[in-house]
Motif scaffolding. Structure first.
Motif, PDB file in Angstrom:
ATOM      1  N   ALA A  47       0.827  -1.208   0.000  1.00  0.00           N
ATOM      2  CA  ALA A  47       0.000   0.000   0.000  1.00  0.00           C
ATOM      3  C   ALA A  47       0.860   1.256   0.000  1.00  0.00           C
ATOM      4  O   ALA A  47       0.539   2.239  -0.668  1.00  0.00           O
ATOM      5  CB  ALA A  47      -0.936   0.001   1.210  1.00  0.00           C
ATOM      6  N   VAL A  48       1.956   1.228   0.747  1.00  0.00           N
ATOM      7  CA  VAL A  48       2.880   2.366   0.764  1.00  0.00           C
ATOM      8  C   VAL A  48       3.480   2.578  -0.629  1.00  0.00           C
ATOM      9  O   VAL A  48       3.581   3.712  -1.121  1.00  0.00           O
ATOM     10  CB  VAL A  48       3.994   2.146   1.809  1.00  0.00           C
ATOM     11  CG1 VAL A  48       5.071   3.224   1.686  1.00  0.00           C
ATOM     12  CG2 VAL A  48       3.407   2.149   3.213  1.00  0.00           C
ATOM     13  N   ILE A  49       3.861   1.481  -1.286  1.00  0.00           N
ATOM     14  CA  ILE A  49       4.406   1.572  -2.642  1.00  0.00           C
ATOM     15  C   ILE A  49       3.359   2.122  -3.601  1.00  0.00           C
ATOM     16  O   ILE A  49       3.638   3.014  -4.412  1.00  0.00           O
ATOM     17  CB  ILE A  49       4.898   0.191  -3.112  1.00  0.00           C
ATOM     18  CG1 ILE A  49       6.099  -0.257  -2.268  1.00  0.00           C
ATOM     19  CG2 ILE A  49       5.268   0.227  -4.596  1.00  0.00           C
ATOM     20  CD1 ILE A  49       6.529  -1.684  -2.518  1.00  0.00           C
ATOM     21  N   GLY A  50       2.137   1.608  -3.508  1.00  0.00           N
ATOM     22  CA  GLY A  50       1.055   2.097  -4.364  1.00  0.00           C
ATOM     23  C   GLY A  50       0.759   3.567  -4.137  1.00  0.00           C
ATOM     24  O   GLY A  50       0.499   4.318  -5.084  1.00  0.00           O
ATOM     25  N   THR A  51       0.829   3.994  -2.880  1.00  0.00           N
ATOM     26  CA  THR A  51       0.611   5.406  -2.563  1.00  0.00           C
ATOM     27  C   THR A  51       1.688   6.278  -3.197  1.00  0.00           C
ATOM     28  O   THR A  51       1.398   7.333  -3.781  1.00  0.00           O
ATOM     29  CB  THR A  51       0.604   5.622  -1.037  1.00  0.00           C
ATOM     30  OG1 THR A  51      -0.446   4.846  -0.455  1.00  0.00           O
ATOM     31  CG2 THR A  51       0.390   7.084  -0.694  1.00  0.00           C
ATOM     32  N   GLY A  52       2.934   5.847  -3.088  1.00  0.00           N
ATOM     33  CA  GLY A  52       4.026   6.606  -3.689  1.00  0.00           C
ATOM     34  C   GLY A  52       3.875   6.717  -5.202  1.00  0.00           C
ATOM     35  O   GLY A  52       4.103   7.794  -5.781  1.00  0.00           O
ATOM     36  N   LEU A  53       3.469   5.643  -5.848  1.00  0.00           N
ATOM     37  CA  LEU A  53       3.285   5.671  -7.301  1.00  0.00           C
ATOM     38  C   LEU A  53       2.091   6.536  -7.683  1.00  0.00           C
ATOM     39  O   LEU A  53       2.092   7.191  -8.728  1.00  0.00           O
ATOM     40  CB  LEU A  53       3.110   4.244  -7.831  1.00  0.00           C
ATOM     41  CG  LEU A  53       4.344   3.349  -7.715  1.00  0.00           C
ATOM     42  CD1 LEU A  53       4.030   1.941  -8.195  1.00  0.00           C
ATOM     43  CD2 LEU A  53       5.518   3.938  -8.498  1.00  0.00           C
ATOM     44  N   GLY A  54       1.060   6.540  -6.824  1.00  0.00           N
ATOM     45  CA  GLY A  54      -0.085   7.411  -7.082  1.00  0.00           C
ATOM     46  C   GLY A  54       0.310   8.872  -7.068  1.00  0.00           C
ATOM     47  O   GLY A  54      -0.150   9.662  -7.906  1.00  0.00           O
ATOM     48  N   LEU A  55       1.177   9.240  -6.140  1.00  0.00           N
ATOM     49  CA  LEU A  55       1.703  10.612  -6.102  1.00  0.00           C
ATOM     50  C   LEU A  55       2.535  10.900  -7.350  1.00  0.00           C
ATOM     51  O   LEU A  55       2.426  11.979  -7.949  1.00  0.00           O
ATOM     52  CB  LEU A  55       2.563  10.808  -4.856  1.00  0.00           C
ATOM     53  CG  LEU A  55       1.827  10.880  -3.506  1.00  0.00           C
ATOM     54  CD1 LEU A  55       2.827  10.826  -2.369  1.00  0.00           C
ATOM     55  CD2 LEU A  55       0.978  12.137  -3.417  1.00  0.00           C
ATOM     56  N   LEU A  56       3.360   9.935  -7.747  1.00  0.00           N
ATOM     57  CA  LEU A  56       4.214  10.100  -8.922  1.00  0.00           C
ATOM     58  C   LEU A  56       3.378  10.335 -10.179  1.00  0.00           C
ATOM     59  O   LEU A  56       3.756  11.122 -11.053  1.00  0.00           O
ATOM     60  CB  LEU A  56       5.086   8.850  -9.102  1.00  0.00           C
ATOM     61  CG  LEU A  56       6.009   8.822 -10.326  1.00  0.00           C
ATOM     62  CD1 LEU A  56       7.104   9.886 -10.192  1.00  0.00           C
ATOM     63  CD2 LEU A  56       6.632   7.432 -10.485  1.00  0.00           C
ATOM     64  N   LEU A  57       2.219   9.672 -10.255  1.00  0.00           N
ATOM     65  CA  LEU A  57       1.359   9.772 -11.427  1.00  0.00           C
ATOM     66  C   LEU A  57       0.370  10.928 -11.337  1.00  0.00           C
ATOM     67  O   LEU A  57      -0.474  11.094 -12.217  1.00  0.00           O
ATOM     68  CB  LEU A  57       0.585   8.454 -11.614  1.00  0.00           C
ATOM     69  CG  LEU A  57       1.437   7.226 -11.964  1.00  0.00           C
ATOM     70  CD1 LEU A  57       0.612   5.961 -11.870  1.00  0.00           C
ATOM     71  CD2 LEU A  57       2.042   7.378 -13.357  1.00  0.00           C
ATOM     72  N   ASN A  58       0.451  11.704 -10.265  1.00  0.00           N
ATOM     73  CA  ASN A  58      -0.446  12.854 -10.063  1.00  0.00           C
ATOM     74  C   ASN A  58      -1.920  12.447 -10.022  1.00  0.00           C
ATOM     75  O   ASN A  58      -2.789  13.150 -10.537  1.00  0.00           O
ATOM     76  CB  ASN A  58      -0.238  13.908 -11.158  1.00  0.00           C
ATOM     77  CG  ASN A  58       1.127  14.574 -11.062  1.00  0.00           C
ATOM     78  OD1 ASN A  58       1.575  14.929  -9.973  1.00  0.00           O
ATOM     79  ND2 ASN A  58       1.794  14.733 -12.196  1.00  0.00           N
ATOM     80  N   LEU A  59      -2.187  11.316  -9.415  1.00  0.00           N
ATOM     81  CA  LEU A  59      -3.568  10.896  -9.236  1.00  0.00           C
ATOM     82  C   LEU A  59      -4.223  11.725  -8.128  1.00  0.00           C
ATOM     83  O   LEU A  59      -3.541  12.322  -7.297  1.00  0.00           O
ATOM     84  CB  LEU A  59      -3.637   9.409  -8.869  1.00  0.00           C
ATOM     85  CG  LEU A  59      -3.120   8.403  -9.905  1.00  0.00           C
ATOM     86  CD1 LEU A  59      -3.209   6.987  -9.343  1.00  0.00           C
ATOM     87  CD2 LEU A  59      -3.903   8.508 -11.210  1.00  0.00           C
ATOM     88  N   SER A  60      -5.542  11.753  -8.130  1.00  0.00           N
ATOM     89  CA  SER A  60      -6.269  12.411  -7.049  1.00  0.00           C
ATOM     90  C   SER A  60      -6.050  11.642  -5.748  1.00  0.00           C
ATOM     91  O   SER A  60      -5.486  10.538  -5.749  1.00  0.00           O
ATOM     92  CB  SER A  60      -7.765  12.443  -7.375  1.00  0.00           C
ATOM     93  OG  SER A  60      -8.283  11.114  -7.410  1.00  0.00           O
ATOM     94  N   ILE A  61      -6.521  12.194  -4.644  1.00  0.00           N
ATOM     95  CA  ILE A  61      -6.391  11.484  -3.363  1.00  0.00           C
ATOM     96  C   ILE A  61      -7.118  10.144  -3.439  1.00  0.00           C
ATOM     97  O   ILE A  61      -6.583   9.100  -3.035  1.00  0.00           O
ATOM     98  CB  ILE A  61      -6.961  12.337  -2.210  1.00  0.00           C
ATOM     99  CG1 ILE A  61      -6.086  13.582  -1.999  1.00  0.00           C
ATOM    100  CG2 ILE A  61      -7.026  11.518  -0.921  1.00  0.00           C
ATOM    101  CD1 ILE A  61      -6.621  14.538  -0.947  1.00  0.00           C
ATOM    102  N   GLY A  62      -8.327  10.156  -3.980  1.00  0.00           N
ATOM    103  CA  GLY A  62      -9.078   8.909  -4.123  1.00  0.00           C
ATOM    104  C   GLY A  62      -8.389   7.940  -5.064  1.00  0.00           C
ATOM    105  O   GLY A  62      -8.358   6.733  -4.807  1.00  0.00           O
ATOM    106  N   GLY A  63      -7.832   8.456  -6.160  1.00  0.00           N
ATOM    107  CA  GLY A  63      -7.122   7.605  -7.106  1.00  0.00           C
ATOM    108  C   GLY A  63      -5.874   7.000  -6.498  1.00  0.00           C
ATOM    109  O   GLY A  63      -5.554   5.824  -6.726  1.00  0.00           O
ATOM    110  N   THR A  64      -5.149   7.801  -5.705  1.00  0.00           N
ATOM    111  CA  THR A  64      -3.969   7.296  -5.011  1.00  0.00           C
ATOM    112  C   THR A  64      -4.353   6.196  -4.029  1.00  0.00           C
ATOM    113  O   THR A  64      -3.685   5.167  -3.926  1.00  0.00           O
ATOM    114  CB  THR A  64      -3.263   8.448  -4.258  1.00  0.00           C
ATOM    115  OG1 THR A  64      -2.853   9.441  -5.199  1.00  0.00           O
ATOM    116  CG2 THR A  64      -2.054   7.942  -3.490  1.00  0.00           C
ATOM    117  N   ALA A  65      -5.451   6.421  -3.310  1.00  0.00           N
ATOM    118  CA  ALA A  65      -5.933   5.402  -2.374  1.00  0.00           C
ATOM    119  C   ALA A  65      -6.313   4.121  -3.114  1.00  0.00           C
ATOM    120  O   ALA A  65      -6.004   3.016  -2.657  1.00  0.00           O
ATOM    121  CB  ALA A  65      -7.129   5.933  -1.587  1.00  0.00           C
TER     122      ALA A  65
END
Length: 314
Positions: free
Chosen positions: A233-251
């Motif tokens: 989940a931590v890795i997925g969160t970091g990649l979500g930030l890298l991809l500029n996803l929304s908060i919901g998308g990052t989650a």
């Protein structure tokens, strides 16, 4: 207030533990699973039609790479600390590099209930995440062997029920669009949570049956099943930030990373790594990680995304 669909899952676990005479008939379970997969695909297809495919390519590539990396993280942990045989470690690691459609469905319902926006093309990323971990798992178990039946593996992966229905739903939703699907919305969209409740009831029963399999590796599987989910989940969160996803998308990306397969990967491992013990993999993914994610993990991963965006977001 607890989400009612979660209570259906709890009911299933309790009924399974007390050995109640409760089980969805096989054809009903298959029907419910098909409706869920198609509904997720249709929703993703509607959103997919609104944006050019090339804009999604970076996300697709990043998620594919994530699917390659996660089992490579889990495998040495299972070998060194769990002392699993090579085939068993590779099989379990592959489960944790892939994804759980059931977990995604619960997460989507959670987001909807909380009115949290997330990028609705996530079903496309879900399909992408099904494949790479299976390939890595086979290579970890056997190396690049000429004996590996790659054609059978490819057929099991790409012609499996989950992938066919998800991709089919994506295609139909993409072609028909929101207006074109009005006539079938009552079944696939309006009844989604009710269908999901029945699915989770059965998943609770199955999870309870797997909990009883915790013998030699019980304590380690519990620690690994929860710890690997949190790390992913931590890795997925970091990649979500890298991809500029929304908060919901990052989650949602964190949730996809934290989930573990119990449909596509077991089928593929059965063909390619028959010496692996499927009880170990399913006990970890379905008996430990799935309940943890459904009961605790999803809101935790959302809070992680919120805090990550607050600290590192632009």
């Amino acid at each position: 207030m607890i989400e009612p669909i979660i209570l259906f899952f709890v009911l299933g676990i309790i009924a399974g533990l007390v050995r109640a005479e409760l089980r969805l008939p096989g054809p009903i379970y298959d029907f419910v699973s098909m409706l869920l997969l198609l509904a997720i695909g249709l929703k993703g297809g509607i959103e997919l039609a609104k944006q050019p495919f090339l804009t999604l390519l970076p996300q697709i590539l990043v998620v594919f790479v994530m699917g390659l990396i996660l089992p490579l993280i889990g495998f040495p942990i299972l070998r060194k600390f769990g002392r699993f045989k090579r085939a068993d470690a590779a099989s379990i690691a592959a489960h944790y590099g892939s994804v759980s459609v059931g977990t995604y469905a619960v997460a989507a319902a959670f987001m909807e209930t909380q009115n949290i926006y997330f990028e609705e093309h996530m079903p496309l990323l879900l399909v992408v995440l099904e494949v790479p971990a299976i390939l890595v798992g086979i290579v970890l178990a056997k190396g690049l062997s000429k004996e590996t039946q790659w054609s059978s593996v490819a057929h099991e992966v790409f012609a499996g029920k989950g992938v066919v229905l998800l991709l089919g739903g994506l295609f139909i939703g993409w072609i028909a669009g929101s207006d074109g699907l009005d006539s079938i919305k009552p079944l696939f969209f309006d009844l989604f949570k009710g269908i999901l409740a029945l699915f989770l009831l059965e998943m609770g029963l199955i999870a309870a049956s797997k909990i009883s399999s915790l013998h030699k590796y019980g304590l380690f599987l519990i620690v690994f099943g929860i710890g690997m989910a949190l790390l992913s989940a931590v890795i997925g969160t970091g990649l979500g930030l890298l991809l500029n996803l929304s908060i919901g998308g990052t989650a949602m990306l964190a949730i996809l990373a934290a989930s573990a397969s119990y449909i596509a990967v077991p089928a593929a491992m059965r063909i390619s790594v028959p010496e692996a013990n499927p009880t170990l993999s399913l006990t970890a993914s379905l008996g430990i990680t799935f309940p943890f994610n459904v009961l605790i993990g999803i809101p935790v991963y959302y809070e992680l995304a919120v805090r990550a965006h607050a600290i590192f977001g632009a």
